[in-house]
Design a protein around this motif. Sequence first.
Motif, PDB file in Angstrom:
ATOM      1  N   GLN A 306       0.809  -1.224   0.000  1.00 27.87           N
ATOM      2  CA  GLN A 306       0.000   0.000   0.000  1.00 27.87           C
ATOM      3  C   GLN A 306       0.844   1.276   0.000  1.00 27.87           C
ATOM      4  O   GLN A 306       1.947   1.291   0.533  1.00 27.87           O
ATOM      5  CB  GLN A 306      -0.890   0.036   1.240  1.00 27.87           C
ATOM      6  CG  GLN A 306      -1.918  -1.060   1.292  1.00 27.87           C
ATOM      7  CD  GLN A 306      -2.617  -1.074   2.636  1.00 27.87           C
ATOM      8  OE1 GLN A 306      -2.003  -0.815   3.673  1.00 27.87           O
ATOM      9  NE2 GLN A 306      -3.901  -1.376   2.620  1.00 27.87           N
ATOM     10  N   ARG A 333      -3.217   0.359 -13.725  1.00 30.53           N
ATOM     11  CA  ARG A 333      -3.328   0.331 -12.274  1.00 30.53           C
ATOM     12  C   ARG A 333      -4.288   1.391 -11.739  1.00 30.53           C
ATOM     13  O   ARG A 333      -4.299   1.674 -10.547  1.00 30.53           O
ATOM     14  CB  ARG A 333      -1.955   0.546 -11.629  1.00 30.53           C
ATOM     15  CG  ARG A 333      -1.010  -0.604 -11.851  1.00 30.53           C
ATOM     16  CD  ARG A 333       0.256  -0.496 -11.040  1.00 30.53           C
ATOM     17  NE  ARG A 333       1.103  -1.651 -11.298  1.00 30.53           N
ATOM     18  CZ  ARG A 333       0.992  -2.811 -10.666  1.00 30.53           C
ATOM     19  NH1 ARG A 333       0.090  -2.955  -9.717  1.00 30.53           N
ATOM     20  NH2 ARG A 333       1.764  -3.827 -10.993  1.00 30.53           N
ATOM     21  N   ASP A 335      -7.356   1.336 -11.200  1.00 26.11           N
ATOM     22  CA  ASP A 335      -8.366   0.873 -10.246  1.00 26.11           C
ATOM     23  C   ASP A 335      -7.829   0.722  -8.828  1.00 26.11           C
ATOM     24  O   ASP A 335      -8.593   0.605  -7.878  1.00 26.11           O
ATOM     25  CB  ASP A 335      -8.951  -0.469 -10.706  1.00 26.11           C
ATOM     26  CG  ASP A 335      -9.800  -0.295 -11.956  1.00 26.11           C
ATOM     27  OD1 ASP A 335     -10.253   0.852 -12.184  1.00 26.11           O
ATOM     28  OD2 ASP A 335      -9.974  -1.278 -12.695  1.00 26.11           O
ATOM     29  N   SER A 336      -6.513   0.758  -8.714  1.00 22.15           N
ATOM     30  CA  SER A 336      -5.950   0.639  -7.362  1.00 22.15           C
ATOM     31  C   SER A 336      -5.870   2.001  -6.671  1.00 22.15           C
ATOM     32  O   SER A 336      -5.454   2.101  -5.528  1.00 22.15           O
ATOM     33  CB  SER A 336      -4.561   0.005  -7.421  1.00 22.15           C
ATOM     34  OG  SER A 336      -3.660   0.891  -8.034  1.00 22.15           O
ATOM     35  N   ALA A 355     -12.766  -1.623   0.210  1.00 24.21           N
ATOM     36  CA  ALA A 355     -11.901  -1.857  -0.952  1.00 24.21           C
ATOM     37  C   ALA A 355     -10.430  -1.878  -0.547  1.00 24.21           C
ATOM     38  O   ALA A 355      -9.623  -2.630  -1.093  1.00 24.21           O
ATOM     39  CB  ALA A 355     -12.141  -0.779  -2.009  1.00 24.21           C
ATOM     40  N   ALA A 358      -9.775  -5.169   1.215  1.00 22.00           N
ATOM     41  CA  ALA A 358      -9.761  -6.287   0.269  1.00 22.00           C
ATOM     42  C   ALA A 358      -8.550  -6.221  -0.665  1.00 22.00           C
ATOM     43  O   ALA A 358      -8.353  -7.098  -1.496  1.00 22.00           O
ATOM     44  CB  ALA A 358     -11.050  -6.280  -0.548  1.00 22.00           C
ATOM     45  N   LYS A 360      -8.126  -4.086  -2.997  1.00 20.44           N
ATOM     46  CA  LYS A 360      -8.475  -3.567  -4.309  1.00 20.44           C
ATOM     47  C   LYS A 360      -7.886  -2.167  -4.477  1.00 20.44           C
ATOM     48  O   LYS A 360      -7.267  -1.872  -5.495  1.00 20.44           O
ATOM     49  CB  LYS A 360     -10.003  -3.540  -4.445  1.00 20.44           C
ATOM     50  CG  LYS A 360     -10.460  -3.533  -5.888  1.00 20.44           C
ATOM     51  CD  LYS A 360     -11.972  -3.680  -5.964  1.00 20.44           C
ATOM     52  CE  LYS A 360     -12.507  -3.168  -7.281  1.00 20.44           C
ATOM     53  NZ  LYS A 360     -12.314  -1.752  -7.515  1.00 20.44           N
ATOM     54  N   ILE A 361      -8.097  -1.342  -3.448  1.00 25.95           N
ATOM     55  CA  ILE A 361      -7.432  -0.036  -3.448  1.00 25.95           C
ATOM     56  C   ILE A 361      -6.110  -0.184  -2.717  1.00 25.95           C
ATOM     57  O   ILE A 361      -6.062  -0.586  -1.562  1.00 25.95           O
ATOM     58  CB  ILE A 361      -8.286   1.038  -2.731  1.00 25.95           C
ATOM     59  CG1 ILE A 361      -9.557   1.318  -3.525  1.00 25.95           C
ATOM     60  CG2 ILE A 361      -7.477   2.321  -2.560  1.00 25.95           C
ATOM     61  CD1 ILE A 361     -10.442   2.367  -2.893  1.00 25.95           C
ATOM     62  N   GLN A 362      -5.027   0.145  -3.397  1.00 21.63           N
ATOM     63  CA  GLN A 362      -3.717   0.082  -2.753  1.00 21.63           C
ATOM     64  C   GLN A 362      -3.134   1.476  -2.571  1.00 21.63           C
ATOM     65  O   GLN A 362      -2.277   1.693  -1.747  1.00 21.63           O
ATOM     66  CB  GLN A 362      -2.726  -0.681  -3.638  1.00 21.63           C
ATOM     67  CG  GLN A 362      -2.933  -2.153  -3.728  1.00 21.63           C
ATOM     68  CD  GLN A 362      -2.001  -2.679  -4.800  1.00 21.63           C
ATOM     69  OE1 GLN A 362      -2.384  -2.819  -5.947  1.00 21.63           O
ATOM     70  NE2 GLN A 362      -0.751  -2.926  -4.418  1.00 21.63           N
TER      71      GLN A 362
END
Length: 678
Positions: A306, A333, A335-336, A355, A358, A360-362
């Motif tokens: 992250q 990338r 969507d992250s 998110a 999970a 999904k968001i970094q």
Amino acid sequence: MTVTSPITELKGVGPALAQKFALVGIKTIADLIDYYPRRYEDYSQLTGIADLEPGPVSIEAVIEEATGRYVRRGMHITEAIATDKTGSVRLVWFNQPYRAAALKSGQRYYISGNYELKQRRFSLQNPSVEMVSDLPANTARILAVYRETKGLTSRQIRAAIIQVLPLLKTLPESLPSELIKKQKLVSRAEALTALHMPESTKQLETARRRLGFEEVFQLSMASLLNKRENQSESALAIPFEEKLAKQFVGSLPFDLTDAQRRTIWQIYLDLQKSEPMNRLVEGDVGSGKTVVAAMAALMALAQGWQVAFMAPTELLARQHAETIYQLMKPMGREDSVGLLVGSLKNGQKEQARAAIAAGKIQFMIGTQALIQESVDMHKLALIVIDEQHRFGVDQRKTLMAKAGHMPHVLSLTATPIPRSLALTLYGELDVSILGDKPGGRKPIITEIASPNSRAQVYQHIDQELDSGRQMFVVCPLITDSTVLQLNSAEAVYKQLSTKDFKHRKVGLLHGKLKADQKQAIMEQFVRHELDILVSTTVIEVGVDVPNASIMMIESAERFGLAQLHQLRGRVGRSSDQGYCYLMMSDSKAPGRRLRALESSNDGFRLAELDLELRGPGAIYGTSQHGQLDLRIAKLTDIKLIAAARQAAQELLDSGQNLLQYEHLMTHVTRLRAVTNLN
Ligand code: ADP
Ligand code: MG
């Protein structure tokens, strides 16, 4: 009497005077000692009366025939003649009816005052008079002048200081004795005595050198200890993937500048270590720091880890999110990338948190509140801090507790801190400098405008707007203040939108609007649904609207140099010619600050100049630091700073138990908490 005694233990300091002292923060003897003079007046040179020349003078003379009388209703004059071997001079006091009785005829006095021509006769006007002694307080010496308040004069402070002289002379030492010897410093007792009651300019210089050295030494100790502590933590070592870096660079619509390449390379070297990075990227406005940060983040994202990006305001966080989304798109990338700011609806926030949890968001983008958010940060590898000076030890520890390790920290700032200062204040940081700006940019044309050239300025602005450009107008206040009579954002908005530019679309933005309102207005401006945006300094940092080519600053003389340079940096962000108009409130001659801006676009040069203009210690662009401002040392005194810094490093390396230096460590501990940007 000790340093902790209340000031009321001094003779002549009753409850009423003690209250005045309290107004300037003096409650105890220690506070009094710590109240440094602002400047000095040199009355140390005794002159024979026959040799007097106009200006501040001191004589040693016998007073004869002091007489007082009322000349007009309410106006009292005391006159006396003072005589020495060489001649006589007239002394005059106004409205001091007690004077005559206090002066003894035939007595020898020190007399200090201004020798001037009044009504065609030379005399000393309202001089200070003291009996000849070894220790005069207000005459025949270098006089300390203090910051005064109503009812508290330098004379009263000197009267207090003279009583604590015996105590001053026995103050304990606060620096290691080897250091004192090696650096040829005078003792703390000697230095503080001389600071308040100097016997010569040379003695004063020596005292100031000692105290200035100590300030910088303490500050350096604080930052070096912070650095050492940071190095003892461990971070996630982020591998460098060359192919990925190349792919990113290839996806950009421009070539990186040399400085950007150098900086990103330094960052990649840092990130590969398990020792936490703590790097500051200094680059003037528009030097392209965001791309550098995004490129650093890329490597962490590639590991599935992250990154948190913190901006000073929500407005900027949103803008950064958009920029970074666009930068990550060609890398697949986008969507992250996720935004997490206070004004999101609860549902949206929940969604973002989920998110993030999970994976999904970094890449989280937000304000500093991000670190308070209850989000899953266990893989937080890197945090980027944009334009925030208040990200310190405490915040880092909060993050470490959440992540279980210390994240790498990359700070970005457009405040061009001169090297001498960066070394002292931010010694715990490694610094990269983005010294060159992306090519194809023309220097911004800056012009100071007086009220009567407004029409002419407006004419030119209208031509620019006609050719499709946009303009920022920045005002010092939101609403009108009758006291200050400044051009408030509301007043200017009204004037421009209903009169001067009523044929244009004008918007108003200020700090009191709700976050979503601000956002909506900003977006309108970005989409060019507004030609002119009137605002307060909320747009100061980071806002990037390349089509806006004009910056007009109302009551420019009210702003600091650093701030004006920041504001100007909002324009000239494309290949269009940028303009900056510094509108003056009145027709007075512009000061050096404004003229400096007019003649230079170079943030580093302006920073150096600002240091000169503000004198010792005022730390550029860091008004919120307060506690950090040096009181004695000049930041331009590179030799002293280097010596003090090296001495701090040597003391740390010597492995001595620092706790034996109690006074020193008390100060250092306090400074460790306030040295920012670390
Ligand atoms: P700042 O350093 O003030 O934060 P930004 O990162 O906002 O500057 O960049 C300012 C503008 O310059 C942005 O529009 C960005 O896309 C652009 N930019 C960044 N690097 C380059 C470059 N090497 N060449 C041309 N434009 C660049
Ligand atoms: Mg920026």
